[in-house]
Design an enzyme around this catalytic site. Structure first.
Site, PDB file in Angstrom:
ATOM      1  N   HIS A   5       0.840  -1.223   0.000  1.00 44.30           N
ATOM      2  CA  HIS A   5       0.000   0.000   0.000  1.00 44.30           C
ATOM      3  C   HIS A   5       0.868   1.264   0.000  1.00 44.30           C
ATOM      4  O   HIS A   5       0.433   2.301   0.479  1.00 44.30           O
ATOM      5  CB  HIS A   5      -0.946   0.046   1.204  1.00 44.30           C
ATOM      6  CG  HIS A   5      -1.686  -1.229   1.429  1.00 44.30           C
ATOM      7  ND1 HIS A   5      -2.929  -1.499   0.889  1.00 44.30           N
ATOM      8  CD2 HIS A   5      -1.344  -2.340   2.135  1.00 44.30           C
ATOM      9  CE1 HIS A   5      -3.322  -2.714   1.259  1.00 44.30           C
ATOM     10  NE2 HIS A   5      -2.381  -3.251   2.011  1.00 44.30           N
ATOM     11  N   SER A  47      15.112  21.157 -16.545  1.00 38.46           N
ATOM     12  CA  SER A  47      13.893  21.915 -16.787  1.00 38.46           C
ATOM     13  C   SER A  47      14.265  23.211 -17.496  1.00 38.46           C
ATOM     14  O   SER A  47      15.363  23.723 -17.331  1.00 38.46           O
ATOM     15  CB  SER A  47      13.224  22.210 -15.449  1.00 38.46           C
ATOM     16  OG  SER A  47      12.457  23.391 -15.530  1.00 38.46           O
ATOM     17  N   LYS A  69      16.268  21.430 -11.269  1.00 44.67           N
ATOM     18  CA  LYS A  69      15.617  20.165 -11.619  1.00 44.67           C
ATOM     19  C   LYS A  69      16.524  19.167 -12.342  1.00 44.67           C
ATOM     20  O   LYS A  69      17.349  19.533 -13.154  1.00 44.67           O
ATOM     21  CB  LYS A  69      14.399  20.434 -12.517  1.00 44.67           C
ATOM     22  CG  LYS A  69      13.233  21.083 -11.801  1.00 44.67           C
ATOM     23  CD  LYS A  69      12.606  20.193 -10.746  1.00 44.67           C
ATOM     24  CE  LYS A  69      11.732  19.115 -11.333  1.00 44.67           C
ATOM     25  NZ  LYS A  69      10.484  19.625 -11.885  1.00 44.67           N
ATOM     26  N   GLU A 129       9.909   8.112 -17.291  1.00 45.66           N
ATOM     27  CA  GLU A 129       8.548   8.598 -17.528  1.00 45.66           C
ATOM     28  C   GLU A 129       8.062   8.251 -18.934  1.00 45.66           C
ATOM     29  O   GLU A 129       6.910   7.879 -19.143  1.00 45.66           O
ATOM     30  CB  GLU A 129       8.491  10.114 -17.327  1.00 45.66           C
ATOM     31  CG  GLU A 129       8.656  10.531 -15.870  1.00 45.66           C
ATOM     32  CD  GLU A 129       8.848  12.038 -15.737  1.00 45.66           C
ATOM     33  OE1 GLU A 129       7.847  12.753 -15.821  1.00 45.66           O
ATOM     34  OE2 GLU A 129       9.997  12.483 -15.580  1.00 45.66           O
TER      35      GLU A 129
END
Ligand code: ARG
Length: 454
Positions: free
Chosen positions: A156, A277, A283, A290
């Site tokens: 979980h 970024s 970043k 992804e």
């Protein structure tokens, strides 16, 4: 351009119809499979005396030259051609005239395309298996180096029990192993030749289907002529195996993304496999992972395209089936691309062992072991579970952890507790004493690595 099938027609098709109908933009890549299949077919025609040996030889030699010319770039595929089969045949006839027209004796594009797609996909399956094996090796190497790296295991997405990073990684190794098994199975079922079914009903010529099948490396021939030309099961099967493999890569990606976030910082991706970024200078983004996660969606889409395309088709060939190629090639290309980039990404990650261990030391990850301790001293598990839970609640209220509670306090809950308790609930013990088959303990992990390497 006049079509080979123009005989029956009064009018030429319009440019729009030709473009709509044409598949060469996506089946052109099968040129080698197509030519290889045609050479096998022409050889058989000669051998069986259906065409003369001289014609058969000339056809085969010319086809081989056409193949070389396409490969070298001196012959370009004509985008106006209806498909790769028509293109090759037209080129053959252009080069050797009348003799070229004999190639299509006792063959239809229906069995030809069914053959080509199998030859083409077999090659791709082998490439996929190689790439998957490379990734499997990279996972095993990383596991090898992290047999003693403790991290929290989750259910979980809540800290559950301590595990080793090796055991975590090997879960993905086993997924890949099953994927490779599915690709091999698909290959096996795919490896039967449909050629000789002709349009749908077979032929009156004395062809030798088995000879063609054997020369092209098939395990045998498809036994039913209608099935031969209308079956795309193996395409669907491959698309399913690819979807499952992408699903695995996507889950792995999701965890890589989580693990390199500041909230976790279990791993760092190499700069070469991250991106920045355009506005936020701090970043470092896990774009590769992804994208793998994102591309999984289009691969599932390909599978649904194939299943839906086939679901209402009457026997035997229907033009709908031309739609199989874009879908399956997209799946194949996507998976190959993802596997190719995943391996070096994984090979270059930095594992932050400290952070993993620190995270595992929090969250009462040893509460099960505390209960197990009481069980070993004779208490029933349900009672032990309850006491352990009550002690956890006490710790939360008093802002402390199980390892730091004094024995006096433990004794208030049960007098089965004694000094050896602290060793028992220590993080290393909890992790490495789990030596049951498949568990995180070092021997269990080593057994898994050995199993997977073999
Ligand atoms: N381009 C076609 C395909 O991919 C080849 C088969 C055409 N057969 C036919 N009867 N029109 O399916």
């Amino acid at each position: 351009m006049a079509k080979m099938w123009a005989g029956r027609f009064q009018k030429e098709e319009s440019k729009e119809v030709n473009d709509f109908n044409s598949s060469i933009s996506f089946d052109g890549r099968m040129f080698e499979s197509d030519i290889t299949g045609s050479i096998a077919h022409a050889t058989m025609l000669g051998h069986q005396g259906i065409i003369s040996l001289a014609d058969s030889n000339l056809i085969c030699e010319t086809l081989a030259k056409i193949l070389d010319d396409i490969k070298s770039g001196s012959l370009e595929l004509d985008p106006e051609a209806e498909d790769i089969h028509m293109f090759v045949e037209a080129e053959l006839t252009k080069r050797i005239g009348e003799v070229g027209k004999r190639l299509h004796t006792s063959r239809s594009r229906n069995d030809q395309v069914a053959l080509d797609i199998r030859i083409e996909l077999r090659k791709n399956i082998n490439e996929i298996i190689d790439l998957a094996n490379n990734l499997l090796d990279a996972i095993l190497d990383l596991a090898e180096n992290n047999k003693e790296t403790i991290m929290p295991g989750y259910t979980h997405l809540q800290r559950a029990q301590p595990i080793t990073y090796a055991n975590y990684l090997l879960a993905y190794a086993y997924m890949l192993k099953r994927d490779i098994g599915r690709f091999k199975d698909t290959y096996k079922r795919m490896n039967y030749s449909p050629l000789g079914a002709c349009a749908l009903a077979g032929t009156t010529y004395p062809i030798d289907r088995k000879m063609v099948a054997k020369s092209l490396g098939f395990d045998g021939v498809m036994m039913n002529s209608l099935d031969s030309v209308s079956d795309r099961d193996s395409v669907v099967e491959l698309a399913s195996a690819i979807s499952i493999c992408m699903m695995h890569l996507s889950r792995f990606s999701e965890e890589i993304i989580l693990h390199c976030s500041w909230e976790f910082k279990f791993i760092d991706l190499d700069d070469a496999y991250s991106t920045g970024s355009s506005i936020m200078p701090q970043k470092k983004n896990p774009d590769i992972a992804e994208l793998v996660r994102g591309k999984t969606g289009r691969v599932y889409g390909d599978l649904i395209t194939l299943l839906t395309m086939l679901k209402g088709l009457p026997l035997a060939y229907n033009k709908d089936m031309q739609e199989d190629k874009e879908a399956i090639f997209d799946s194949v290309d996507t998976l190959k691309q993802c596997l190719s980039i995943f391996t070096p990404m994984l090979k270059t990650i930095k594992v932050n062992k400290e952070n993993m261990r620190n995270a595992a030391a929090k969250g009462f990850i040893n509460a099960t072991d505390l209960a197990d301790y009481l069980v070993k001293k004779g208490m029933a598990f349900r009672d032990a579970y309850k006491i352990s839970g009550t002690i956890v609640a006490y710790c939360i209220e008093n802002n402390t952890v199980l390892e730091k509670l004094s024995l006096d306090i433990y004794k208030k809950y049960s007098n089965l507790f004694s000094d050896d308790l602290y060793d028992y609930i220590n993080l290393e013990t909890c992790t490495f004493k789990r030596t049951s088959l498949g568990a995180s303990g070092i021997e269990s992990v080593e057994a898994q690595i050995k199993d997977l390497r073999s």
